[in-house]
Design a protein around this motif. Structure first.
Motif, PDB file in Angstrom:
ATOM      1  N   ARG A 141       1.078  -1.142   0.039  1.00 33.62           N
ATOM      2  CA  ARG A 141      -0.303  -0.039  -0.204  1.00 33.62           C
ATOM      3  C   ARG A 141       1.042   1.209  -0.197  1.00 33.62           C
ATOM      4  N   ARG A 142       1.984   1.423   0.751  1.00 33.95           N
ATOM      5  CA  ARG A 142       2.950   2.220   1.027  1.00 33.95           C
ATOM      6  C   ARG A 142       3.442   2.670  -0.516  1.00 33.95           C
ATOM      7  N   GLN A 143       3.574   1.446  -1.367  1.00 37.86           N
ATOM      8  CA  GLN A 143       4.336   1.554  -2.531  1.00 37.86           C
ATOM      9  C   GLN A 143       3.463   2.154  -3.562  1.00 37.86           C
ATOM     10  N   LEU A 144       2.323   1.964  -3.493  1.00 43.98           N
ATOM     11  CA  LEU A 144       1.229   2.282  -4.249  1.00 43.98           C
ATOM     12  C   LEU A 144       0.999   4.009  -4.126  1.00 43.98           C
ATOM     13  N   ILE A 145       1.016   4.274  -2.797  1.00 42.98           N
ATOM     14  CA  ILE A 145       0.864   5.826  -2.490  1.00 42.98           C
ATOM     15  C   ILE A 145       1.951   6.473  -3.017  1.00 42.98           C
ATOM     16  N   THR A 146       3.248   5.962  -2.641  1.00 44.59           N
ATOM     17  CA  THR A 146       4.577   6.662  -3.277  1.00 44.59           C
ATOM     18  C   THR A 146       4.341   7.111  -4.791  1.00 44.59           C
ATOM     19  N   MET A 147       4.002   5.765  -5.384  1.00 48.58           N
ATOM     20  CA  MET A 147       3.839   6.080  -6.948  1.00 48.58           C
ATOM     21  C   MET A 147       2.518   6.815  -7.390  1.00 48.58           C
ATOM     22  N   LEU A 148       1.488   6.758  -6.852  1.00 49.95           N
ATOM     23  CA  LEU A 148       0.515   8.048  -7.023  1.00 49.95           C
ATOM     24  C   LEU A 148       0.763   9.306  -6.590  1.00 49.95           C
ATOM     25  N   VAL A 149       1.525   9.580  -5.508  1.00 55.42           N
ATOM     26  CA  VAL A 149       2.140  10.886  -5.793  1.00 55.42           C
ATOM     27  C   VAL A 149       2.878  11.331  -6.618  1.00 55.42           C
ATOM     28  N   ALA A 150       3.814  10.348  -6.841  1.00 52.90           N
ATOM     29  CA  ALA A 150       4.769  10.982  -8.104  1.00 52.90           C
ATOM     30  C   ALA A 150       3.971  11.307  -9.215  1.00 52.90           C
ATOM     31  N   GLU A 151       2.934  10.483  -9.646  1.00 46.84           N
ATOM     32  CA  GLU A 151       2.294  10.618 -10.740  1.00 46.84           C
ATOM     33  C   GLU A 151       1.482  12.157 -10.845  1.00 46.84           C
ATOM     34  N   LYS A 152       0.986  12.284  -9.699  1.00 46.39           N
ATOM     35  CA  LYS A 152       0.261  13.401  -9.525  1.00 46.39           C
ATOM     36  C   LYS A 152       1.147  14.825  -9.488  1.00 46.39           C
ATOM     37  N   ASN A 153       2.213  14.495  -8.817  1.00 44.24           N
ATOM     38  CA  ASN A 153       3.463  15.674  -9.055  1.00 44.24           C
ATOM     39  C   ASN A 153       3.676  15.973 -10.510  1.00 44.24           C
ATOM     40  N   ARG A 154       3.767  14.815 -11.129  1.00 45.27           N
ATOM     41  CA  ARG A 154       4.291  15.049 -12.612  1.00 45.27           C
ATOM     42  C   ARG A 154       3.113  15.766 -13.384  1.00 45.27           C
ATOM     43  N   LEU A 155       1.912  15.292 -13.047  1.00 46.84           N
ATOM     44  CA  LEU A 155       0.553  15.897 -13.718  1.00 46.84           C
ATOM     45  C   LEU A 155       0.516  17.463 -13.478  1.00 46.84           C
ATOM     46  N   SER A 156       0.908  17.749 -12.232  1.00 47.91           N
ATOM     47  CA  SER A 156       0.716  19.274 -11.685  1.00 47.91           C
ATOM     48  C   SER A 156       1.991  20.023 -12.282  1.00 47.91           C
ATOM     49  N   GLY A 157       3.212  19.177 -12.722  1.00 47.84           N
ATOM     50  CA  GLY A 157       4.293  19.947 -13.211  1.00 47.84           C
ATOM     51  C   GLY A 157       4.138  20.189 -14.783  1.00 47.84           C
ATOM     52  N   LEU A 158       3.260  19.634 -15.396  1.00 55.77           N
ATOM     53  CA  LEU A 158       2.872  19.928 -16.641  1.00 55.77           C
ATOM     54  C   LEU A 158       1.903  21.325 -17.112  1.00 55.77           C
TER      55      LEU A 158
END
Length: 326
Positions: A141-158
């Motif tokens: 679950r912690r791994q999934l949350i880490t990946m989810l946060v990373a993808e959302k950060n990438r989206l906000s950076g676009l």
């Protein structure tokens, strides 16, 4: 190996250190050239057990490495080999204290073996099957949350010219997939906790505190099994919420927190923010600190410490939340 003399008898104690990685198991014996490298697979684990049985070690020490150590702990426990799992920070601090600068897997194993001989940490009991499965699910679950946060950060950076429709749609698909997988995993965790009377009772106890939700409760259950077994100072130091002095001579530095279990500390931060709305005790404590002129970050950290202290006392006494007691 250390010879110990007692009533004319010589007792040779053997201390083993194992450096666990995804691919290999490097092991060494303190004060001896014995040791070697094995593959981290079924054959390697069986070979490790066979070699350690011949040595009859006094203690085998492993570092906690995000779950990679669990198969090693399991096979050694089943083989009745005395084993302890320790915090990697303890090993790093010990290495610095003994002047070890070079770093290889083989040297790490020797350092762990030296730590085992010098400190002799208590044995780590093998978790029951339900507990082990829950721990592995929570790690995922912690791994999934880490990946989810990373993808959302990438989206906000676009932004601006970087916001290409093809890239945005790709990230959104990944986010949607991760959120579905996270929801599925949360449902599975909830189901397993409800089926275990022991875990269900602990979960209900922790969630009786206003502001403590299922995520906080599960993190505390699986990442902080010592909750309720230590005093308030010990549990705060274990989590990394005990402020340390930074003084030298006449210079008085600012006290700060560091180390400890980051996953628990992060979840306590989120829980403390929720307590600002739902928990009258924590809210009043926060307001009092702010009125006294404390910075927001300091006040919130103090609330995390207070919340942890309350939860620790509740589990120790096996009593649900009571405003008067808190």
């Amino acid at each position: 190996m250390f010879p110990r003399f007692s009533e004319g008898k010589v007792d040779v104690s053997t201390f083993v250190g194992i450096d666990v990685s995804k691919e290999h198991l490097d092991w060494a014996v303190h004060g001896s050239s014995a040791g070697g490298r094995l593959a981290h697979d079924e054959e390697g684990l069986q070979a490790l057990v066979d070699q350690l049985r011949e040595l009859s070690p006094t203690l085998v020490v492993l570092e906690a490495t995000g779950g990679l150590e669990m198969p090693v702990l399991a096979v050694l426990s089943v083989a009745a080999v005395p084993v302890a799992v320790v915090n990697p920070l303890q090993i790093r601090n010990f290495a610095r204290a003994t002047g070890r600068q070079a770093k290889t897997d083989r040297l790490d194993a020797k350092c762990i073996a030296h730590f085992a001989a010098a400190v002799q940490p208590p044995l780590t009991p093998m978790p029951e099957a339900t507990t082990l499965e829950l721990e592995l699910l929570l790690a995922r679950r912690r791994q999934l949350i880490t990946m989810l946060v990373a993808e959302k950060n990438r989206l906000s950076g676009l932004v601006g010219p970087r916001r290409v429709a093809r890239v945005v749609s790709s990230i959104n698909r990944i986010i949607e997939t991760l959120e579905k997988e996270l929801k599925k995993l949360d449902d599975e965790l909830k189901d397993k906790i409800e089926k275990s009377p022991l875990w269900r009772a602990k979960d209900e106890l922790l969630r009786s505190v206003p502001g403590v939700g299922p995520g906080t409760s599960r993190t505390l259950l699986f990442d902080l099994p010592e909750l309720g077994t230590l005093n308030r100072k010990q549990i705060a130091a274990l989590v990394g919420l005990a402020p340390f002095n930074h003084d030298s001579g006449k210079i008085k530095g600012r006290r700060a927190i560091w180390g400890g279990r980051a996953s628990v500390r992060s979840m306590l931060y989120m829980a403390s923010v929720a307590c600002m709305r739902f928990n009258p005790v924590i809210r009043a404590f926060y307001d009092r600190l702010k009125t006294a002129g404390k910075p927001t970050k300091v006040a919130l950290t103090a609330c995390m410490h207070k919340l942890l202290t309350i939860l620790n006392a509740m589990v120790k006494a096996n009593r649900p939340w009571q405003v008067a007691a808190a």
